[in-house]
Design a protein around this motif. Structure first.
Motif, PDB file in Angstrom:
ATOM      1  N   VAL A  83       0.824  -1.202   0.000  1.00 41.40           N
ATOM      2  CA  VAL A  83       0.000   0.000   0.000  1.00 41.40           C
ATOM      3  C   VAL A  83       0.861   1.257   0.000  1.00 41.40           C
ATOM      4  N   THR A  84       2.046   1.182   0.589  1.00 47.16           N
ATOM      5  CA  THR A  84       2.929   2.348   0.623  1.00 47.16           C
ATOM      6  C   THR A  84       3.383   2.773  -0.770  1.00 47.16           C
ATOM      7  N   SER A  85       3.222   1.863  -1.749  1.00 45.52           N
ATOM      8  CA  SER A  85       3.628   2.183  -3.122  1.00 45.52           C
ATOM      9  C   SER A  85       2.509   2.835  -3.921  1.00 45.52           C
ATOM     10  N   TYR A  86       1.293   2.895  -3.372  1.00 44.98           N
ATOM     11  CA  TYR A  86       0.151   3.423  -4.107  1.00 44.98           C
ATOM     12  C   TYR A  86       0.318   4.879  -4.539  1.00 44.98           C
ATOM     13  N   PRO A  87       0.842   5.764  -3.684  1.00 41.37           N
ATOM     14  CA  PRO A  87       0.994   7.150  -4.149  1.00 41.37           C
ATOM     15  C   PRO A  87       1.825   7.264  -5.419  1.00 41.37           C
ATOM     16  N   SER A  88       2.947   6.558  -5.458  1.00 37.51           N
ATOM     17  CA  SER A  88       3.791   6.579  -6.654  1.00 37.51           C
ATOM     18  C   SER A  88       3.074   5.942  -7.831  1.00 37.51           C
ATOM     19  N   LEU A  89       2.342   4.838  -7.562  1.00 39.51           N
ATOM     20  CA  LEU A  89       1.611   4.146  -8.616  1.00 39.51           C
ATOM     21  C   LEU A  89       0.536   5.046  -9.210  1.00 39.51           C
ATOM     22  N   LEU A  90      -0.191   5.749  -8.350  1.00 43.77           N
ATOM     23  CA  LEU A  90      -1.240   6.653  -8.820  1.00 43.77           C
ATOM     24  C   LEU A  90      -0.678   7.729  -9.735  1.00 43.77           C
ATOM     25  N   SER A  91       0.420   8.330  -9.324  1.00 47.42           N
ATOM     26  CA  SER A  91       0.981   9.434 -10.102  1.00 47.42           C
ATOM     27  C   SER A  91       1.438   8.978 -11.478  1.00 47.42           C
ATOM     28  N   LYS A  92       1.785   7.690 -11.599  1.00 51.04           N
ATOM     29  CA  LYS A  92       2.258   7.167 -12.885  1.00 51.04           C
ATOM     30  C   LYS A  92       1.117   6.680 -13.771  1.00 51.04           C
ATOM     31  N   VAL A  93       0.043   6.151 -13.150  1.00 51.08           N
ATOM     32  CA  VAL A  93      -1.027   5.513 -13.914  1.00 51.08           C
ATOM     33  C   VAL A  93      -2.126   6.481 -14.337  1.00 51.08           C
ATOM     34  N   LEU A  94      -2.552   7.357 -13.429  1.00 49.20           N
ATOM     35  CA  LEU A  94      -3.723   8.185 -13.697  1.00 49.20           C
ATOM     36  C   LEU A  94      -3.614   9.068 -14.947  1.00 49.20           C
ATOM     37  N   PRO A  95      -2.433   9.595 -15.314  1.00 52.90           N
ATOM     38  CA  PRO A  95      -2.377  10.411 -16.528  1.00 52.90           C
ATOM     39  C   PRO A  95      -2.757   9.659 -17.798  1.00 52.90           C
ATOM     40  N   PHE A  96      -2.752   8.324 -17.760  1.00 52.60           N
ATOM     41  CA  PHE A  96      -3.103   7.535 -18.941  1.00 52.60           C
ATOM     42  C   PHE A  96      -4.615   7.375 -19.112  1.00 52.60           C
ATOM     43  N   VAL A  97      -5.381   7.734 -18.085  1.00 51.85           N
ATOM     44  CA  VAL A  97      -6.797   7.387 -18.042  1.00 51.85           C
ATOM     45  C   VAL A  97      -7.696   8.587 -18.343  1.00 51.85           C
ATOM     46  N   THR A  98      -8.717   8.361 -19.182  1.00 53.21           N
ATOM     47  CA  THR A  98      -9.775   9.343 -19.424  1.00 53.21           C
ATOM     48  C   THR A  98     -11.079   8.779 -18.877  1.00 53.21           C
ATOM     49  N   THR A  99     -11.848   9.603 -18.161  1.00 50.56           N
ATOM     50  CA  THR A  99     -13.078   9.124 -17.542  1.00 50.56           C
ATOM     51  C   THR A  99     -14.035  10.282 -17.325  1.00 50.56           C
ATOM     52  N   ASN A 100     -15.305   9.974 -17.055  1.00 49.50           N
ATOM     53  CA  ASN A 100     -16.265  11.003 -16.663  1.00 49.50           C
ATOM     54  C   ASN A 100     -16.602  10.897 -15.189  1.00 49.50           C
ATOM     55  N   MET A 101     -15.843  10.072 -14.442  1.00 47.08           N
ATOM     56  CA  MET A 101     -16.084   9.919 -13.010  1.00 47.08           C
ATOM     57  C   MET A 101     -15.367  11.014 -12.221  1.00 47.08           C
ATOM     58  N   THR A 102     -16.036  11.533 -11.222  1.00 45.45           N
ATOM     59  CA  THR A 102     -15.450  12.536 -10.349  1.00 45.45           C
ATOM     60  C   THR A 102     -14.596  11.856  -9.288  1.00 45.45           C
ATOM     61  N   SER A 103     -13.869  12.660  -8.514  1.00 39.39           N
ATOM     62  CA  SER A 103     -13.048  12.096  -7.443  1.00 39.39           C
ATOM     63  C   SER A 103     -13.925  11.375  -6.422  1.00 39.39           C
ATOM     64  N   GLY A 104     -15.109  11.938  -6.141  1.00 39.84           N
ATOM     65  CA  GLY A 104     -16.027  11.283  -5.214  1.00 39.84           C
ATOM     66  C   GLY A 104     -16.516   9.951  -5.744  1.00 39.84           C
ATOM     67  N   ASP A 105     -16.839   9.903  -7.064  1.00 43.34           N
ATOM     68  CA  ASP A 105     -17.284   8.660  -7.691  1.00 43.34           C
ATOM     69  C   ASP A 105     -16.212   7.580  -7.544  1.00 43.34           C
ATOM     70  N   ILE A 106     -14.980   7.968  -7.827  1.00 40.57           N
ATOM     71  CA  ILE A 106     -13.890   6.994  -7.817  1.00 40.57           C
ATOM     72  C   ILE A 106     -13.566   6.552  -6.397  1.00 40.57           C
ATOM     73  N   LEU A 107     -13.665   7.464  -5.453  1.00 45.81           N
ATOM     74  CA  LEU A 107     -13.430   7.100  -4.061  1.00 45.81           C
ATOM     75  C   LEU A 107     -14.449   6.057  -3.606  1.00 45.81           C
ATOM     76  N   ASN A 108     -15.717   6.284  -3.941  1.00 47.48           N
ATOM     77  CA  ASN A 108     -16.758   5.316  -3.585  1.00 47.48           C
ATOM     78  C   ASN A 108     -16.542   3.991  -4.307  1.00 47.48           C
ATOM     79  N   LEU A 109     -16.106   4.080  -5.554  1.00 52.25           N
ATOM     80  CA  LEU A 109     -15.818   2.875  -6.320  1.00 52.25           C
ATOM     81  C   LEU A 109     -14.726   2.062  -5.636  1.00 52.25           C
TER      82      LEU A 109
END
Length: 362
Positions: A269-295
């Motif tokens: 889990v400690t690697s998630y911040p680095s993983l997020l910063s690398k992966v999220l720029p590749f993704v396009t979505t219509n979900m908000t931060s709240g939507d994704i948090l609940n997901l």
């Protein structure tokens, strides 16, 4: 000419325009299981409850677009009310698209998977849809499912799914074909069981990619359970020459998807911040931060031990042939039966006959 050969050649034929139904030549592009990279977004969300503040900061790296939710062709309550608690089931369409080209050619969704979060039965479901399935596309008549994205992007693609299959999809996530190898390499590769028959075919795909795109991807040394790097996994999932053709290819895509989930869950889990910063720029979505948090919370609550995989249309309800008018190969299917099977599976957890053969485990 075999059905699989006709299908392979058709992948590079131009989308017909609604006005003149013309086709023009286009550069050959690999048919790629692009959507698999989207699974990393979902894997990353497993850690949102622990790295919440960093997660919201990383959300700024997402490419967020808006859709007109009043024009998505969502099945109405009267149609879906036959399924108890259907409104508690969450469906998200995962799309893999061609890479944009300088010539401005239409971008298609080469791969389409439906992620279903079912808290009632405590299951996650990944359902693949055949790209060549002949469906009704609003404003364009009957055409291939993959062409809906070329005509109207994610908006029209969701509408096409909802109207043809009686679904209630409001959200999507998409990536383009450059994403999969990068995402897999970020995680350190995925573990895949390559059969003896697939071994040579996958190496043939690697050879063609190395020659065409000036890559230096290492060849597989032997069949069996092994860790594949990004480009090797891409070649494995793209392989459509092994027995089963395009049908088996969707199964390999799901195998890579499952391997990504497993690898993501084994990541500290400690690697998630680095993983997020690398992966999220590749993704396009219509979900908000709240939507994704609940997901993310819902996925955590279910866990991936109850992950199921499936594919529609079922073999016994579909057949492929060339249309004599436009000379394109289509996958025709029994529409009423297929729609009912999809609804029953998504909303009532009913596994239609024959599904057992479609599940994969690696």
């Amino acid at each position: 000419m075999s059905k699989e050969t006709r299908n392979f050649e058709d992948n590079n034929k131009e989308i017909k325009t609604p006005a003149k139904k013309r086709r023009r030549k286009r550069k050959k592009k690999p048919s790629i299981p692009l959507i698999l990279g989207c699974s990393l977004l979902l894997i990353a969300l497993m850690g949102v409850t622990i790295v919440g503040t960093i997660f919201f900061k990383s959300m700024g790296d997402l490419n967020i677009v808006e859709l007109d939710k009043s024009n998505l062709g969502i099945a109405d309550d009267e149609e879906l009310s036959k399924y108890e608690e259907y409104d508690k089931i969450k469906n998200i369409l995962l799309l893999g698209t061609d890479q944009p080209t300088e010539s401005g050619e239409p971008i298609r969704s080469d791969t389409m998977m439906l992620l279903t979060i079912d808290p009632i039965n405590k299951k996650l479901k990944i359902t693949s849809f055949m790209r060549d399935a002949r469906v009704e596309i609003d404003g364009y008549g009957e055409d291939k499912l993959t062409h809906a994205y070329a005509y109207g992007g994610a908006q029209l693609t969701l509408k096409t799914f909802n109207e043809n299959f009686g679904l209630n999809i409001e959200e999507f996530a998409s990536v383009d074909f450059t994403t999969l190898p990068k995402v897999i390499d970020i995680l350190g590769g995925v573990e895949i069981n390559v059969t003896p028959e697939e071994f040579n075919d996958v190496n043939n795909v690697i050879f063609e990619d190395n020659r065409t795109y000036d890559k230096s991807t290492p060849y597989l040394q032997e069949p069996g359970l092994q860790t594949l790097n990004g480009n090797q996994a891409l070649s494995y999932a793209r392989n459509r020459t092994s027995e089963g053709g395009d049908y088996a290819r969707t199964q390999r895509q799901r195998a890579v998807m499952e391997a990504l989930f497993k690898k993501g869950l084994s990541t500290p889990v400690t690697s998630y911040p680095s993983l997020l910063s690398k992966v999220l720029p590749f993704v396009t979505t219509n979900m908000t931060s709240g939507d994704i948090l609940n997901l993310g919370k819902n996925i955590i609550g279910i866990g991936t031990k109850n992950l199921e995989q499936a594919r529609f249309p079922l073999d016994e309800y579909s057949w492929g042939e060339i249309d004599p008018v436009d000379e394109l190969w289509y996958l025709y299917f029994d529409r009423p039966s297929t729609k009912q099977q999809i609804q029953d599976y998504i909303f009532d957890d009913v596994n239609p006959l024959g599904y057992e053969d479609e599940e994969t485990s690696n």
